[in-house]
Design a protein around this motif. Structure first.
Motif, PDB file in Angstrom:
ATOM      1  N   TYR A  33     -63.855  20.771 -33.273  1.00  0.00           N
ATOM      2  CA  TYR A  33     -62.986  20.759 -34.448  1.00  0.00           C
ATOM      3  C   TYR A  33     -63.452  19.658 -35.392  1.00  0.00           C
ATOM      4  O   TYR A  33     -63.995  18.647 -34.933  1.00  0.00           O
ATOM      5  CB  TYR A  33     -61.526  20.524 -34.044  1.00  0.00           C
ATOM      6  CG  TYR A  33     -60.870  21.731 -33.403  1.00  0.00           C
ATOM      7  CD1 TYR A  33     -60.469  22.824 -34.180  1.00  0.00           C
ATOM      8  CD2 TYR A  33     -60.647  21.793 -32.033  1.00  0.00           C
ATOM      9  CE1 TYR A  33     -59.868  23.935 -33.604  1.00  0.00           C
ATOM     10  CE2 TYR A  33     -60.040  22.899 -31.444  1.00  0.00           C
ATOM     11  CZ  TYR A  33     -59.655  23.959 -32.235  1.00  0.00           C
ATOM     12  OH  TYR A  33     -59.065  25.058 -31.666  1.00  0.00           O
ATOM     13  N   LYS A  73     -62.665  16.731 -32.184  1.00  0.00           N
ATOM     14  CA  LYS A  73     -62.454  17.058 -30.768  1.00  0.00           C
ATOM     15  C   LYS A  73     -63.413  18.166 -30.316  1.00  0.00           C
ATOM     16  O   LYS A  73     -63.512  19.213 -30.955  1.00  0.00           O
ATOM     17  CB  LYS A  73     -61.004  17.507 -30.595  1.00  0.00           C
ATOM     18  CG  LYS A  73     -60.667  18.092 -29.253  1.00  0.00           C
ATOM     19  CD  LYS A  73     -60.420  17.024 -28.220  1.00  0.00           C
ATOM     20  CE  LYS A  73     -60.399  17.619 -26.825  1.00  0.00           C
ATOM     21  NZ  LYS A  73     -60.303  16.603 -25.781  1.00  0.00           N
ATOM     22  N   ALA A 130     -63.615  20.897 -28.141  1.00  0.00           N
ATOM     23  CA  ALA A 130     -62.630  21.666 -27.378  1.00  0.00           C
ATOM     24  C   ALA A 130     -63.284  22.625 -26.391  1.00  0.00           C
ATOM     25  O   ALA A 130     -62.708  22.935 -25.355  1.00  0.00           O
ATOM     26  CB  ALA A 130     -61.712  22.432 -28.333  1.00  0.00           C
ATOM     27  N   PRO A 162     -55.047  23.892 -17.503  1.00  0.00           N
ATOM     28  CA  PRO A 162     -53.919  23.077 -17.938  1.00  0.00           C
ATOM     29  C   PRO A 162     -53.823  23.021 -19.466  1.00  0.00           C
ATOM     30  O   PRO A 162     -54.740  23.439 -20.170  1.00  0.00           O
ATOM     31  CB  PRO A 162     -54.232  21.696 -17.353  1.00  0.00           C
ATOM     32  CG  PRO A 162     -55.695  21.681 -17.099  1.00  0.00           C
ATOM     33  CD  PRO A 162     -56.113  23.110 -16.867  1.00  0.00           C
ATOM     34  N   ASN A 163     -52.710  22.509 -19.960  1.00  0.00           N
ATOM     35  CA  ASN A 163     -52.551  22.359 -21.409  1.00  0.00           C
ATOM     36  C   ASN A 163     -53.675  21.514 -21.972  1.00  0.00           C
ATOM     37  O   ASN A 163     -54.048  20.506 -21.392  1.00  0.00           O
ATOM     38  CB  ASN A 163     -51.196  21.701 -21.726  1.00  0.00           C
ATOM     39  CG  ASN A 163     -50.066  22.706 -21.615  1.00  0.00           C
ATOM     40  OD1 ASN A 163     -50.231  23.878 -21.956  1.00  0.00           O
ATOM     41  ND2 ASN A 163     -48.935  22.260 -21.117  1.00  0.00           N
ATOM     42  N   GLY A 164     -54.222  21.962 -23.088  1.00  0.00           N
ATOM     43  CA  GLY A 164     -55.300  21.205 -23.735  1.00  0.00           C
ATOM     44  C   GLY A 164     -56.683  21.552 -23.212  1.00  0.00           C
ATOM     45  O   GLY A 164     -57.682  20.992 -23.653  1.00  0.00           O
ATOM     46  N   ALA A 165     -56.774  22.512 -22.268  1.00  0.00           N
ATOM     47  CA  ALA A 165     -58.068  22.854 -21.654  1.00  0.00           C
ATOM     48  C   ALA A 165     -59.017  23.535 -22.633  1.00  0.00           C
ATOM     49  O   ALA A 165     -60.232  23.448 -22.495  1.00  0.00           O
ATOM     50  CB  ALA A 165     -57.846  23.760 -20.449  1.00  0.00           C
ATOM     51  N   GLY A 166     -58.459  24.248 -23.620  1.00  0.00           N
ATOM     52  CA  GLY A 166     -59.303  24.972 -24.579  1.00  0.00           C
ATOM     53  C   GLY A 166     -59.048  26.473 -24.586  1.00  0.00           C
ATOM     54  O   GLY A 166     -59.776  27.223 -25.236  1.00  0.00           O
ATOM     55  N   LYS A 167     -57.996  26.921 -23.909  1.00  0.00           N
ATOM     56  CA  LYS A 167     -57.713  28.357 -23.797  1.00  0.00           C
ATOM     57  C   LYS A 167     -57.411  28.979 -25.157  1.00  0.00           C
ATOM     58  O   LYS A 167     -57.997  29.994 -25.537  1.00  0.00           O
ATOM     59  CB  LYS A 167     -56.524  28.607 -22.842  1.00  0.00           C
ATOM     60  CG  LYS A 167     -56.705  28.020 -21.456  1.00  0.00           C
ATOM     61  CD  LYS A 167     -55.507  28.297 -20.552  1.00  0.00           C
ATOM     62  CE  LYS A 167     -54.187  27.725 -21.026  1.00  0.00           C
ATOM     63  NZ  LYS A 167     -54.137  26.248 -21.022  1.00  0.00           N
ATOM     64  N   SER A 168     -56.493  28.382 -25.900  1.00  0.00           N
ATOM     65  CA  SER A 168     -56.124  28.965 -27.195  1.00  0.00           C
ATOM     66  C   SER A 168     -57.289  28.899 -28.173  1.00  0.00           C
ATOM     67  O   SER A 168     -57.467  29.806 -28.992  1.00  0.00           O
ATOM     68  CB  SER A 168     -54.903  28.250 -27.794  1.00  0.00           C
ATOM     69  OG  SER A 168     -53.756  28.568 -27.033  1.00  0.00           O
ATOM     70  N   THR A 169     -58.078  27.846 -28.080  1.00  0.00           N
ATOM     71  CA  THR A 169     -59.264  27.749 -28.936  1.00  0.00           C
ATOM     72  C   THR A 169     -60.154  28.964 -28.696  1.00  0.00           C
ATOM     73  O   THR A 169     -60.609  29.628 -29.639  1.00  0.00           O
ATOM     74  CB  THR A 169     -60.025  26.441 -28.637  1.00  0.00           C
ATOM     75  OG1 THR A 169     -59.169  25.339 -28.940  1.00  0.00           O
ATOM     76  CG2 THR A 169     -61.301  26.336 -29.458  1.00  0.00           C
TER      77      THR A 169
HETATM   78  P1  ADP Z   1     -54.925  25.124 -24.473  1.00  0.00           P
HETATM   79  O1  ADP Z   1     -54.605  26.384 -25.203  1.00  0.00           O
HETATM   80  O2  ADP Z   1     -55.733  25.320 -23.223  1.00  0.00           O
HETATM   81  O3  ADP Z   1     -53.674  24.311 -24.187  1.00  0.00           O
HETATM   82  P2  ADP Z   1     -56.203  24.301 -26.968  1.00  0.00           P
HETATM   83  O4  ADP Z   1     -57.337  25.235 -27.160  1.00  0.00           O
HETATM   84  O5  ADP Z   1     -54.963  24.531 -27.750  1.00  0.00           O
HETATM   85  O6  ADP Z   1     -55.869  24.206 -25.398  1.00  0.00           O
HETATM   86  O7  ADP Z   1     -56.692  22.820 -27.255  1.00  0.00           O
HETATM   87  C1  ADP Z   1     -57.908  22.303 -26.725  1.00  0.00           C
HETATM   88  C2  ADP Z   1     -58.170  20.937 -27.341  1.00  0.00           C
HETATM   89  O8  ADP Z   1     -58.473  21.081 -28.723  1.00  0.00           O
HETATM   90  C3  ADP Z   1     -56.981  20.002 -27.268  1.00  0.00           C
HETATM   91  O9  ADP Z   1     -57.462  18.688 -27.052  1.00  0.00           O
HETATM   92  C4  ADP Z   1     -56.362  20.132 -28.634  1.00  0.00           C
HETATM   93  O10 ADP Z   1     -55.693  18.948 -28.993  1.00  0.00           O
HETATM   94  C5  ADP Z   1     -57.576  20.348 -29.526  1.00  0.00           C
HETATM   95  N1  ADP Z   1     -57.231  21.162 -30.708  1.00  0.00           N
HETATM   96  C6  ADP Z   1     -56.641  22.387 -30.707  1.00  0.00           C
HETATM   97  N2  ADP Z   1     -56.506  22.868 -31.966  1.00  0.00           N
HETATM   98  C7  ADP Z   1     -57.034  21.921 -32.775  1.00  0.00           C
HETATM   99  C8  ADP Z   1     -57.209  21.804 -34.197  1.00  0.00           C
HETATM  100  N3  ADP Z   1     -56.818  22.778 -35.029  1.00  0.00           N
HETATM  101  N4  ADP Z   1     -57.794  20.691 -34.679  1.00  0.00           N
HETATM  102  C9  ADP Z   1     -58.217  19.709 -33.855  1.00  0.00           C
HETATM  103  N5  ADP Z   1     -58.091  19.742 -32.509  1.00  0.00           N
HETATM  104  C10 ADP Z   1     -57.504  20.827 -31.966  1.00  0.00           C
END
Ligand code: ADP
Ligand code: MG
Length: 323
Positions: free
Chosen positions: A20, A29, A31, A50-57
Motif C-alpha cells: 500500500y 504497508k 500486505a 488472523p486479522n490483518g493477514a492480508g485476506k481482504s487485500t
Molecule cells: P485481513 O483481511 O486478513 O484482516 P487486510 O488485507 O485487510 O487483512 O490487511 C492486511 C494489512 O494491510 C493490514 O496490516 C492492514 O492494516 C493493511 N491495509 C489494509 N488496507 C489498507 C489500505 N487501504 N491502506 C494501507 N494499509 C492497508
C-alpha cells in the motif's frame, strides 16, 4: 462460461505482492509478500488467517478494487490486468461489509445489478436467485426491512446475477450469530453442490474445517500452508492426555512429572495435568505408565485429538521465529 476456461484452476495466483502507498510517498504497508496458490475448480476453498493477514487485500485484488504491486492473477484463465473484462465476468464477490440502498427491494437490487453487468432482460434470473437464497417471499420488500441474515443472503444473490462460475465471500460469517452462520454454510454447500467454485475467507478455524475441501493459511502476507483440509488436520502430530490425580500436587509443592517423550506437561488445576506428546513417538498407555512409574496415582483420564487450531498455532508460531 466454463467452456472458455483455458486453465484447470478456477483462480491462479503467482507471486502476488501488494504494497500500500505510505503517507507522503513513504514506504507503505507490505500486505502481500509474494503469495502463490491455485484454487481448483469445483471446490470450497478456504483462505484462513488472523486479522490483518492480508485476506481482504487479496480478495479486493480479485475484485479489481485494489491494484496489485506485482505478480500474476488469473480468474477462470483470464489475467486480471490483460483481460479484466472476462476476469470480472467470471467472478462474483461478496464484500466484507453489508452496504445497500435501503429504498430498493431485493428484486430491484438484482435487476439493477443485472443492468450493470449488461445481462439482457430475457436472461435475467431474479426470482430464481431470490429462491436460491431463500428470499423469494421478500422480493418486493424494502431492503431496510430485511434482517441482517437476509441482507447477507441478498448480497450473495447480487454476486451471482451475471452467473459467474466462481463465488468469493470475504468473511461471510464474521460477527453473525450461530443460527445465521449455519444458514450461510448451508447455502454455500448448496451452491457448491450445483457446481460453483466457492472461495471464502475466514478467521474462524472451525468454519474452515467444517466447510472447506482445501485450506490455504495466510499470515503476515505470506502463505504458510495450502493443503486438503483432511491432510492439514492430519499434520497435527501432537496429542494431549488430561489426567486427574488423587491428590493436590500443587499444594504439596511436588515437581510435575517429566520425561523426554513429553512435549510438555502443565498443571491446569490443583489435581489436573495436561500432558502433550508426539503421537509418532509414544502413546497414551505409555504416558500413563510413565506417570504412575513416577509415583503419581491417576483417578481419571481423557485424551484430546489435535485439531486445525493446533496446526494453526504450530504453523503461525513457527512463522514468527527468525529463520
Ligand atoms: P485481513 O483481511 O486478513 O484482516 P487486510 O488485507 O485487510 O487483512 O490487511 C492486511 C494489512 O494491510 C493490514 O496490516 C492492514 O492494516 C493493511 N491495509 C489494509 N488496507 C489498507 C489500505 N487501504 N491502506 C494501507 N494499509 C492497508
Ligand atoms: Mg478482511
Amino acid at each position: 462460461m466454463s467452456e472458455h476456461a483455458s486453465d484447470p484452476a478456477a483462480i491462479s495466483i503467482q507471486g502476488l505482492v501488494k504494497r500500500y502507498a505510505g503517507r507522503k510517498g513513504g514506504e507503505g504497508k507490505l500486505a502481500l509478500e509474494g503469495v502463490s496458490f491455485d484454487v481448483p475448480q469445483g471446490q470450497i476453498f478456504g483462505l484462513l488467517g488472523p486479522n490483518g493477514a492480508g485476506k481482504s487485500t487479496l480478495i479486493n485484488i480479485l475484485a479489481g478494487l485494489v491494484r496489485k504491486t506485482a505478480g500474476e492473477v488469473r480468474i477462470w484463465g483470464f489475467a486480471i490486468d490483460h483481460d479484466s473484462r472476462n476476469a470480472k465476468r467470471a467472478i462474483g464477490i461478496v464484500p466484507q461489509e453489508v452496504v445497500f440502498d435501503p429504498f430498493f427491494s431485493p428484486a430491484e437490487v438484482l435487476e439493477l445489478q443485472a443492468g450493470y453487468y449488461g445481462v439482457p432482460k430475457a436472461a435475467r434470473r431474479t426470482m430464481e436467485l431470490l429462491r436460491a437464497v431463500h428470499l423469494a417471499d421478500k422480493a418486493d420488500a424494502y431492503s431496510r426491512t430485511l434482517s441482517g441474515g437476509m441482507k447477507r443472503r441478498l448480497l450473495i444473490a447480487k454476486a451471482l446475477v451475471h452467473a459467474p462460475p466462481v463465488l468469493v465471500l470475504d468473511e461471510p460469517t464474521a460477527g453473525v450469530d450461530v443460527e445465521l452462520r449455519r444458514q450461510l454454510w448451508e447455502l454455500v454447500r448448496e451452491l457448491n453442490a450445483e457446481g460453483m467454485t466457492v472461495v471464502l475467507t475466514t478467521h474462524y478455524l472451525e468454519e474452515a474445517e467444517q466447510l472447506c475441501d482445501r485450506i490455504a493459511i495466510i499470515n503476515h502476507g505470506r502463505l504458510i500452508a495450502n493443503k486438503p483440509t483432511r491432510e492439514l488436520v492430519g499434520m497435527a502430530r501432537e496429542k494431549i492426555v488430561v489426567l486427574t490425580l488423587d491428590r493436590d500436587i500443587v499444594a504439596e509443592g511436588r515437581a510435575l512429572p517429566a520425561h523426554p517423550d513429553f512435549v510438555k506437561c502443565i498443571a491446569t488445576g490443583e489435581r489436573t495435568l495436561e500432558i502433550t506428546y508426539d503421537k509418532d513417538r509414544t502413546n497414551a498407555g505409555q504416558v500413563l505408565a510413565l506417570i504412575e512409574g513416577q509415583g503419581f496415582a491417576i483417578v481419571d483420564v481423557t485424551t484430546r485429538e489435535a485439531d486445525l487450531e493446533d496446526v494453526f498455532v504450530a504453523l503461525t508460531s513457527a512463522e514468527r521465529q527468525p529463520a
